[in-house]
Design an enzyme around this catalytic site. Structure first.
Site, PDB file in Angstrom:
ATOM      1  N   ARG A 162      25.531  -8.106  20.635  1.00 43.99           N
ATOM      2  CA  ARG A 162      26.880  -8.721  20.724  1.00 43.99           C
ATOM      3  C   ARG A 162      27.461  -8.937  19.580  1.00 43.99           C
ATOM      4  O   ARG A 162      26.860  -9.746  18.794  1.00 43.99           O
ATOM      5  CB  ARG A 162      26.983  -9.403  22.018  1.00 43.99           C
ATOM      6  CG  ARG A 162      26.355 -10.842  22.079  1.00 43.99           C
ATOM      7  CD  ARG A 162      26.474 -11.489  23.100  1.00 43.99           C
ATOM      8  NE  ARG A 162      26.007 -12.786  23.105  1.00 43.99           N
ATOM      9  CZ  ARG A 162      26.483 -14.209  22.643  1.00 43.99           C
ATOM     10  NH1 ARG A 162      27.584 -13.825  22.131  1.00 43.99           N
ATOM     11  NH2 ARG A 162      25.776 -15.143  22.751  1.00 43.99           N
ATOM     12  N   LYS A 180      18.603  -4.182  16.926  1.00 44.48           N
ATOM     13  CA  LYS A 180      19.937  -3.421  17.193  1.00 44.48           C
ATOM     14  C   LYS A 180      20.974  -4.493  17.486  1.00 44.48           C
ATOM     15  O   LYS A 180      20.519  -5.717  17.903  1.00 44.48           O
ATOM     16  CB  LYS A 180      19.926  -2.438  18.308  1.00 44.48           C
ATOM     17  CG  LYS A 180      19.085  -1.188  18.042  1.00 44.48           C
ATOM     18  CD  LYS A 180      19.187  -0.086  19.409  1.00 44.48           C
ATOM     19  CE  LYS A 180      18.185   0.941  19.147  1.00 44.48           C
ATOM     20  NZ  LYS A 180      17.994   1.942  20.251  1.00 44.48           N
ATOM     21  N   HIS A 187       0.775  -1.213   0.133  1.00 45.40           N
ATOM     22  CA  HIS A 187       0.060   0.058   0.065  1.00 45.40           C
ATOM     23  C   HIS A 187       0.806   1.035  -0.058  1.00 45.40           C
ATOM     24  O   HIS A 187       1.938   1.199   0.671  1.00 45.40           O
ATOM     25  CB  HIS A 187      -0.878   0.049   1.145  1.00 45.40           C
ATOM     26  CG  HIS A 187      -1.733  -1.112   1.445  1.00 45.40           C
ATOM     27  ND1 HIS A 187      -2.958  -1.416   0.794  1.00 45.40           N
ATOM     28  CD2 HIS A 187      -1.767  -2.189   2.006  1.00 45.40           C
ATOM     29  CE1 HIS A 187      -3.490  -2.607   0.845  1.00 45.40           C
ATOM     30  NE2 HIS A 187      -2.802  -3.147   1.843  1.00 45.40           N
ATOM     31  N   ALA A 230      14.453 -13.866  18.349  1.00 44.04           N
ATOM     32  CA  ALA A 230      12.824 -14.021  18.002  1.00 44.04           C
ATOM     33  C   ALA A 230      12.219 -12.633  18.299  1.00 44.04           C
ATOM     34  O   ALA A 230      12.578 -11.739  19.111  1.00 44.04           O
ATOM     35  CB  ALA A 230      12.315 -14.972  18.914  1.00 44.04           C
TER      36      ALA A 230
END
Length: 232
Positions: free
Chosen positions: A230, A227, A158, A207
């Site tokens: 590690r 983000k 869309h 997850a």
């Protein structure tokens, strides 16, 4: 009459009422007894026939039919639980030793100037209920692992402008982008990868993450937006 009798049985606290309730409860919860050897054998036979039928259906029906729709070497392709759904114009190329759930959806952007392309490498796992929407190109390299309920959003479907959406117009070209998942990456359950993102080699996506920017190789990333957590 029936409703009144039913209410009496439920609420009456006399000895007769309690006795009738106990009898009704016993009748409603009658269980057939388990005959250990008989029912164990029946269960084993049932599972054997179920697996045999499933394997035969996959071997003779779903797998060759799906292979006829795709290109690539596609040797030792293993489908389970049916056959993936394919919507829209889409070129699909699959390498060797790919394992894929039949409860998977592939979708190509209908208004693309060129036919969208999905390329899947060798030794790739695509788990249950994944959805891959290809705007221009999606590349899944060798040894990649997809868990379940993953969404690769190569195009949104869309436009951003609400008036254009109200008119039923499709998304615009600037909303579309390639998605590349590099060799050995692992994408966790429920994750979403947005158009224009590259997942680096050997990276792991936690997850339920929403990946909006590139993920460096050999890192663990997660969150919304995802983000780097590690290095691996």
């Amino acid at each position: 009459m029936y409703i009144a009798l039913k209410n009496w049985v439920k609420t009456d606290n006399s000895q007769l009422g309690k006795l009738i309730r106990k009898l009704v409860f016993g009748i409603r919860h009658i269980e057939f007894p388990v005959i250990p050897l008989f029912h164990k054998g029946l269960y084993v036979s049932h599972r054997f026939m179920q697996n045999l039928l499933h394997s035969a259906t996959q071997f003779f029906y779903f797998t060759p039919m799906f292979k006829s729709r795709i290109s690539g070497s596609k040797k030792r392709l293993s489908l389970f639980c049916g056959m993936p759904q394919i919507f829209g114009p889409l070129e699909i190329s699959i390498g060797d030793d790919v394992r894929m759930s039949g409860i998977t959806t592939f979708c190509g952007r209908a208004v693309s100037k060129q036919t969208p392309e999905l390329r899947i490498g060798n030794n790739v796992d695509i788990g249950w209920q994944n959805a891959i929407s290809v705007g221009s190109k999606v590349i899944i390299e060798d040894d990649v692992r997809f868990a379940g309920k993953i969404f690769l959003a190569g195009f949104p479907g869309h436009p951003v402008d609400c008036e254009l959406r109200a008119q039923g117009l499709p998304d615009t070209d600037d909303q579309v982008g390639d998605i590349i998942v590099k060799k050995g990456a692992w994408v966790g359950t429920g994750s979403t990868i947005i158009a224009g993102v590259t997942i680096g080699e050997g990276a792991i996506i936690a997850a339920n993450s929403v990946v909006t920017k590139d993920v460096p190789p050999f890192t663990l990333a997660g969150g919304n937006p995802a983000k780097v957590i590690r290095a691996l």
